[in-house]
Design an enzyme around this catalytic site. Structure first.
Site, PDB file in Angstrom:
ATOM      1  N   GLU A   1       8.248 -56.215 -16.790  1.00 38.86           N
ATOM      2  CA  GLU A   1       7.286 -55.093 -16.698  1.00 38.86           C
ATOM      3  C   GLU A   1       7.272 -54.226 -17.951  1.00 38.86           C
ATOM      4  OE1 GLU A   1       5.323 -55.120 -14.287  1.00 38.86           O
ATOM      5  OE2 GLU A   1       6.290 -56.069 -12.590  1.00 38.86           O
ATOM      6  N   GLY A   2       7.452 -54.855 -19.103  1.00 34.77           N
ATOM      7  CA  GLY A   2       7.560 -54.111 -20.351  1.00 34.77           C
ATOM      8  C   GLY A   2       9.013 -53.758 -20.600  1.00 34.77           C
TER       9      GLY A   2
END
Length: 599
Positions: free
Chosen positions: A409-410
């Site tokens: 998610e980053g």
């Protein structure tokens, strides 16, 4: 889906930095209703009965096992918890769907598969699909009849997602887009039925675009399962496209607007990842407490030694703090969604708009939650000693599986940079008034310190410290922007120091407000351990914020300006003496007595 307006004040995203919050205005886990508690219990029971007994088989990627578990979860409604009833879901609120992610977070690789399916595997179609697309795919995704996946990352395109090379060219007859390229690290890729895939459409009006690709599409194949350090039971494969024929009606959203889909879905995913990390941490803590109570050295359980009690208490503190910030933010998103629904927005625009409003907080939660889980499992291994390094013990699996969360998610580095970037951009656009509150802070630096006039209430000193640390953020960020101007984007070290200040203060404030609200609701005696956790974390946060602030200032300031700001950070982060050793012992005694994480 309820559209009842909140009866309390709701801050805008990032506004907590410049506005005071009242305990009665925040949502805390102690506010869960009976249905939410039952759903959480259903999730934890599902993991205990269906997942953990099969954990070795899951890690061996036994064919058909993970899809069958997903089917069972779908049968209990866990895959469609937040999907509207018209598409076969349960239509529950955002807080409840967050609870599901927490409740299933202790399921190791299964948790990853389920989160990928219900998040990035389903939400792009639910929120950006046409009516026809939603009618075709969402009911099957809601029940688990079809499994979802998401293809964004490429061998040379990770954090820089928009540099993807996979291409899409319209066929001569205009009926298909021909996809060519490769995707990697695709969760659920080995068994999914439907994939959201991003590619660059060729032509003048092309650009980064999302497509719905079904298993069996001509020209679409997948690679072998990856062998990973952790989450071994999660299907992870590469996807290959060689003139893969995707019907034009499977374009998702608008041509050239794929980045809107990718980035908006990530906002929700970051918060949900924090929830799953919290569930996993609670399980790992319980495993560690049970072990500490049974493992004897020097003729007594190791749980009785001060060093072990410190570890157990600190694990609990960080989980409790993460939980406080998580559900504070989840309720903000829920309230904003209701507000947008009442204003006439359709459900998809309402939740996406709400998640975008709190994108700053979602990024901070992702960083804190993933690093909290890493801390908990690392200390869990330490409590287990040599046995913690054995694959036979569950804590070893928890340790391996945790590490990916700082990349999912980053990366945490990207999310730290995004936190500050989003705050500054909102300030420049007028969405967030930082200049108004920052000006008095500059004047205060030149004034004689206010040493106070003694006790002003039960939590007056703690609230004053929170206010002071917010001033430190405004002072350091404001000075850095003023000094560096456009160059600040390339000063990533400074931005990350500022982000760490913000992350720590937001979580400390959330914990303190929760402790005060509990105290107001049940009295000082019943809330004593909650207050111990909030005050201990706040006491340590003052030092963390001081260090981050000094490191940032020393990187861009010099001379009198530097000396003045360093004095300011020292003033704004000054904490009253606090016996954190005794507080931790009281917290640990409760957990050791209960033989589990019990807050």
């Amino acid at each position: 889906m309820s559209t009842v307006a909140p009866a309390h004040a709701v801050l805008k995203g990032g506004e907590w930095i410049i506005r005071e919050s009242k305990p009665e205005d925040i949502f805390i886990p102690e506010d869960f209703n009976e249905e939410q508690k039952m759903i959480l219990e259903m999730c934890t029971s599902f993991v205990a009965s269906e997942v953990l007994p099969n954990i070795e088989r899951i890690d061996q990627l036994e064919p058909g096992l993970m899809p069958s578990l997903m089917d069972k979860a779908g049968g209990q409604g866990l895959l469609g918890i937040s999907i509207p009833e018209e598409y076969g879901g349960l239509g529950k609120d955002f807080v409840t769907s967050t609870l599901v992610n927490e409740g299933l977070g202790s399921g190791f690789s299964f948790s990853v598969a389920l989160a990928a399916h219900t998040g990035i595997g389903t939400l792009p179609i639910l929120y950006f699909g046409t009516d026809a697309q939603k009618q075709k795919y969402i009911p099957k995704l809601a029940t688990g009849e079809w499994k979802g996946s998401y293809g964004l990352t490429e061998p040379n395109s990770g954090s820089d997602a928009l540099s993807a090379k996979t291409s899409a060219k319209l066929s001569a007859d205009g009926k298909y887009y021909l996809l060519n390229g490769q995707k990697c690290w695709i969760t659920n890729g080995g068994f999914a039925d439907v994939y959201t895939v991003f590619a660059k459409v060729e032509g003048d009006k092309g650009g980064f675009t999302a497509f719905i690709v079904e298993r069996g599409t001509e020209g679409f194949t997948q690679g072998q399962e990856e062998h990973k350090m952790g989450i071994k039971g999660s299907s992870t494969v590469q996807l290959y496209f060689q003139d893969a024929k995707v019907p034009v009606e499977n374009v998702l959203g608008e041509i050239g607007k794929g980045h809107i889909i990718a980035f908006n879905i990530l906002n929700i995913g970051r918060l949900k990842l924090c929830a799953a990390a919290l569930g996993g941490a609670k399980s790992a803590a319980t495993i560690s407490i049970e072990y500490a109570n049974t493992r004897e050295q020097f003729k007594q359980p190791i749980a009785q030694f001060g060093a072990m009690r410190h570890k157990i208490a600190e694990m609990a503190i960080r989980m409790w703090v993460a939980e406080s910030a998580l559900y504070r933010t989840a309720k903000w998103i829920d309230d904003k969604e209701h507000e947008l629904l009442q204003s006439g927005k359709p459900f998809n625009e309402a939740l996406l708009g709400a998640a975008e409003e709190y994108a700053i907080e979602c990024a901070m939660l992702k960083v804190f939650g993933s690093e909290m889980l890493d801390f908990v499992v690392d200390e869990g291994v330490q409590i287990h000693g040599g046995n913690g390094f054995s694959a036979e013990y569950m804590i070893s699996r928890a340790y391996r599986d945790s590490r990916i969360n700082r990349i999912f998610e980053g990366t945490n580095e990207i999310n730290r940079l995004l936190t500050v970037d989003m705050v500054l951009k909102r300030a420049m656009k007028g969405r967030l008034d930082l200049m108004g509150p920052a000006t008095p802070v500059q004047k205060e630096l030149m004034s004689i310190p206010d040493f106070g006039s003694g006790d002003e209430g039960a939590f007056a000193k703690e609230l004053k410290l929170i206010a002071g640390m917010k001033k430190a953020i405004l002072m350091v960020a404001g000075a850095a922007v003023q000094k560096l101007m456009a160059k600040i984007e390339s000063e990533q070290e400074i931005l990350m120091h500022i982000a760490d200040m913000a992350i720590n203060v937001f979580h400390a404030e959330s914990a303190l407000l929760r402790a005060i609200k509990i105290t107001n609701n049940v009295g000082e005696a019943a809330a004593a351990l909650h207050v111990d956790m909030a005050k201990t974390y706040l006491y340590d946060t003052a030092d963390r914020v001081n260090k981050s602030g000094r490191d940032a200032i020393n990187a861009f300031a010099a001379g009198d300006e530097q000396r003045m700001m360093l004095l300011g950070v020292k003033r704004f982060t000054k904490a009253e003496p606090f016996n954190s050793k005794d507080a931790r012992r009281r917290i640990a005694d409760k957990l050791i007595s209960d033989n589990r994480y019990s807050f």
